[in-house]
Design an enzyme around this catalytic site. Structure first.
Site, PDB file in Angstrom:
ATOM      1  N   ARG A 163     -46.389 -28.319 -13.408  1.00 38.96           N
ATOM      2  CA  ARG A 163     -46.929 -27.430 -12.376  1.00 38.96           C
ATOM      3  C   ARG A 163     -48.114 -28.069 -11.628  1.00 38.96           C
ATOM      4  NH1 ARG A 163     -42.864 -24.989 -13.615  1.00 38.96           N
ATOM      5  NH2 ARG A 163     -42.598 -22.748 -13.515  1.00 38.96           N
ATOM      6  N   SER A 236     -44.356 -16.440 -12.276  1.00 36.96           N
ATOM      7  CA  SER A 236     -45.277 -16.644 -13.402  1.00 36.96           C
ATOM      8  C   SER A 236     -46.699 -16.580 -12.874  1.00 36.96           C
ATOM      9  CB  SER A 236     -45.091 -18.034 -14.013  1.00 36.96           C
ATOM     10  OG  SER A 236     -43.835 -18.157 -14.594  1.00 36.96           O
ATOM     11  N   GLU A 331     -51.587 -19.519 -12.658  1.00 36.21           N
ATOM     12  CA  GLU A 331     -50.811 -20.545 -11.974  1.00 36.21           C
ATOM     13  C   GLU A 331     -50.813 -20.268 -10.465  1.00 36.21           C
ATOM     14  OE1 GLU A 331     -46.928 -21.965 -12.989  1.00 36.21           O
ATOM     15  OE2 GLU A 331     -46.040 -20.798 -11.393  1.00 36.21           O
TER      16      GLU A 331
HETATM   17  N1  EPU Z   1     -41.634 -15.020 -24.451  1.00 31.33           N
HETATM   18  C1  EPU Z   1     -41.992 -13.909 -25.177  1.00 31.33           C
HETATM   19  N2  EPU Z   1     -42.390 -12.787 -24.502  1.00 31.33           N
HETATM   20  C2  EPU Z   1     -42.442 -12.737 -23.138  1.00 31.33           C
HETATM   21  C3  EPU Z   1     -42.082 -13.871 -22.404  1.00 31.33           C
HETATM   22  C4  EPU Z   1     -41.688 -15.013 -23.068  1.00 31.33           C
HETATM   23  O1  EPU Z   1     -41.967 -13.932 -26.395  1.00 31.33           O
HETATM   24  O2  EPU Z   1     -42.802 -11.689 -22.615  1.00 31.33           O
HETATM   25  C5  EPU Z   1     -41.148 -16.214 -25.142  1.00 31.33           C
HETATM   26  C6  EPU Z   1     -39.660 -16.386 -24.896  1.00 31.33           C
HETATM   27  O3  EPU Z   1     -38.897 -15.699 -25.842  1.00 31.33           O
HETATM   28  C7  EPU Z   1     -39.470 -17.874 -25.016  1.00 31.33           C
HETATM   29  C8  EPU Z   1     -40.808 -18.436 -24.542  1.00 31.33           C
HETATM   30  O4  EPU Z   1     -41.745 -17.383 -24.600  1.00 31.33           O
HETATM   31  O5  EPU Z   1     -39.255 -18.257 -26.340  1.00 31.33           O
HETATM   32  C9  EPU Z   1     -40.731 -19.011 -23.160  1.00 31.33           C
HETATM   33  O6  EPU Z   1     -40.264 -18.017 -22.244  1.00 31.33           O
HETATM   34  P1  EPU Z   1     -39.277 -18.334 -21.030  1.00 31.33           P
HETATM   35  O7  EPU Z   1     -38.198 -19.192 -21.523  1.00 31.33           O
HETATM   36  O8  EPU Z   1     -38.946 -17.066 -20.364  1.00 31.33           O
HETATM   37  O9  EPU Z   1     -40.097 -19.273 -20.080  1.00 31.33           O
HETATM   38  P2  EPU Z   1     -41.623 -19.280 -19.702  1.00 31.33           P
HETATM   39  O10 EPU Z   1     -42.288 -20.424 -20.361  1.00 31.33           O
HETATM   40  O11 EPU Z   1     -42.184 -17.943 -19.950  1.00 31.33           O
HETATM   41  C10 EPU Z   1     -41.281 -20.889 -17.648  1.00 31.33           C
HETATM   42  C11 EPU Z   1     -41.711 -20.942 -16.213  1.00 31.33           C
HETATM   43  C12 EPU Z   1     -40.852 -20.033 -15.351  1.00 31.33           C
HETATM   44  C13 EPU Z   1     -39.409 -20.460 -15.494  1.00 31.33           C
HETATM   45  C14 EPU Z   1     -39.019 -20.381 -16.975  1.00 31.33           C
HETATM   46  C15 EPU Z   1     -37.620 -20.869 -17.225  1.00 31.33           C
HETATM   47  C16 EPU Z   1     -44.090 -21.429 -16.309  1.00 31.33           C
HETATM   48  C17 EPU Z   1     -45.483 -20.917 -16.115  1.00 31.33           C
HETATM   49  N3  EPU Z   1     -43.113 -20.560 -16.118  1.00 31.33           N
HETATM   50  O12 EPU Z   1     -41.543 -19.553 -18.117  1.00 31.33           O
HETATM   51  O13 EPU Z   1     -41.253 -20.214 -13.999  1.00 31.33           O
HETATM   52  O14 EPU Z   1     -38.543 -19.641 -14.729  1.00 31.33           O
HETATM   53  O15 EPU Z   1     -39.914 -21.218 -17.758  1.00 31.33           O
HETATM   54  O16 EPU Z   1     -37.587 -22.255 -17.167  1.00 31.33           O
HETATM   55  O17 EPU Z   1     -43.940 -22.614 -16.620  1.00 31.33           O
HETATM   56  C18 EPU Z   1     -42.483 -19.402 -12.146  1.00 31.33           C
HETATM   57  O18 EPU Z   1     -43.077 -20.479 -12.149  1.00 31.33           O
HETATM   58  O19 EPU Z   1     -42.757 -18.501 -11.299  1.00 31.33           O
HETATM   59  C19 EPU Z   1     -41.486 -19.135 -13.165  1.00 31.33           C
HETATM   60  C20 EPU Z   1     -40.878 -17.982 -13.265  1.00 31.33           C
END
Ligand code: EPU
Length: 335
Positions: A163, A236, A331
């Site tokens: 990012r 995010s 972010e």
């Molecule tokens: N999780 C939870 N509770 C929640 C959300 C997430 O326990 O409320 C856990 C999930 O179960 C998972 C882990 O956290 O094990 C990661 O969650 P997720 O795979 O949904 O991805 P993220 O790290 O929360 C990132 C990006 C997203 C992108 C997703 C998918 C960042 C800040 N965000 O989210 O990007 O869509 O991965 O690759 O890196 C964006 O930038 O606007 C965005 C949506």
């Protein structure tokens, strides 16, 4: 170029903040930015705004918002296995995804559904489902705002990170990106490292193909992220924090199912999980809230004011710190 005075920004920020700016400048051609530099128009506070999908305006903007509206996808170079596209900054990201689908160009399909314009994509190195845009970018072109001189930075010069990029760090606020050049594969080439995507393809018994990946990514996104045409948000809201291994070790005792990814000699945690574990998922105060299906997303259910959004995210940051000693950082650009 078109210049508007006292312009409302409601339709230019997906958070749906009711704010305005003193001047709104639509650039219809890339070179027009040089005229703005020459006329010293950028000596007042200014901000370059793409699709407004990664910004929280906290008040009226007392300056000029510069917004590129020039669009277009040029095919620059074509080889047996790859193609180079030069895409204008004002092109919708989703238009590029459609173009790739239509021509069967591989590389960006996991990034389907991300709101915003192509010119903003390299700034924060957008990423999702195992792919970051840096994986396909070969160069970024534009103008330096101080001198009006053109630049073309190759991928390595852009210092892409999670990012992050040169345009968000050393050159923050100093560049106007006009074009992004992508090298895409003409041969099937998929990234299926992200578990939720792979599982969903398997569950639906779909063979990997561009169409199937685009469709599946959309379904996975829809199941977790708000529809920005219905609910105000900026995707995010927080970055996933990168913490020392020692902190990760001690946190694992407190949270045995802690999600973590290697990040050099540090560890990247999932901010959404920490916010969720701290009990904020689904929390709502007035029209400001934490999205019930993904705790990483701060939402405006209708008429939340900037101060309400700020109070909420500051409470979340301080509570997560008190509980887990992890400092979360927004972010989104807070203006
Ligand atoms: N999780 C939870 N509770 C929640 C959300 C997430 O326990 O409320 C856990 C999930 O179960 C998972 C882990 O956290 O094990 C990661 O969650 P997720 O795979 O949904 O991805 P993220 O790290 O929360 C990132 C990006 C997203 C992108 C997703 C998918 C960042 C800040 N965000 O989210 O990007 O869509 O991965 O690759 O890196 C964006 O930038 O606007 C965005 C949506």
């Amino acid at each position: 170029m078109k210049v508007f005075q006292n312009y409302p920004l409601l339709d230019h920020n997906t958070f749906k903040m009711k704010v305005s700016c003193r001047q709104f400048i639509e650039l219809e051609r890339p070179e027009e930015i040089v005229n703005l530099c020459e006329q010293n128009l950028l000596e007042q506070p200014f901000f370059i705004l793409g699709g407004g999908s990664n910004v929280l305006f906290t008040k009226d903007f007392d300056g000029a918002i510069v917004h590129p509206v020039f669009q277009g996808i040029e095919r620059m170079d074509e080889e047996a296995q790859s193609v180079t596209l030069r895409v204008a900054a004002g092109t919708e990201w989703e238009t590029l995804i459609h173009y790739c689908l239509e021509h069967q160009y591989y590389g960006l399909e996991n990034l389907t559904g991300i709101p915003g314009l192509v010119g903003s994509a390299p700034v924060q190195n957008i990423g999702a489902y195992g792919v970051e845009v840096k994986d396909c970018i070969i160069a970024v072109e534009g103008y330096h705002l101080s001198s009006g001189a053109p630049f073309r930075y190759d991928n390595a010069d852009c210092r892409f990170g999670y990012r992050s990029s040169l345009f968000k760090t050393e050159l923050k606020g100093q560049c106007f990106i006009t074009h992004v050049c992508f090298r895409l594969s003409k041969e099937p080439h998929y990234t299926l490292t992200y578990k939720a995507l792979k599982d969903e393809l398997e569950r639906q018994q779909l063979e990997p193909s561009l169409e199937n990946i685009v469709q599946t990514v959309r379904a996975v996104r829809d199941s977790k992220l708000p529809d920005i045409t219905q609910i105000g948000c900026a995707g995010s809201f927080f970055q996933n924090p990168i913490v020392p291994a020692t902190l990760h070790e001690s946190l694992k005792e407190q949270l045995p199912d802690l999600v973590a990814y290697p990040a050099g000699d540090m560890v990247k945690l999932a901010a959404g999980q920490l916010i969720d574990k701290a009990g904020w998922k689904g929390y709502r105060e007035g029209d400001a809230g934490i999205y019930p299906k993904q705790a990483l997303v701060v939402v405006n259910y209708g008429h939340a004011r900037p101060e309400e959004i700020r109070q909420l995210y500051e409470k979340v940051i301080s509570d997560v710190y008190n509980k887990f000693k992890v400092s979360l950082r927004p972010e989104v650009n807070i203006i």
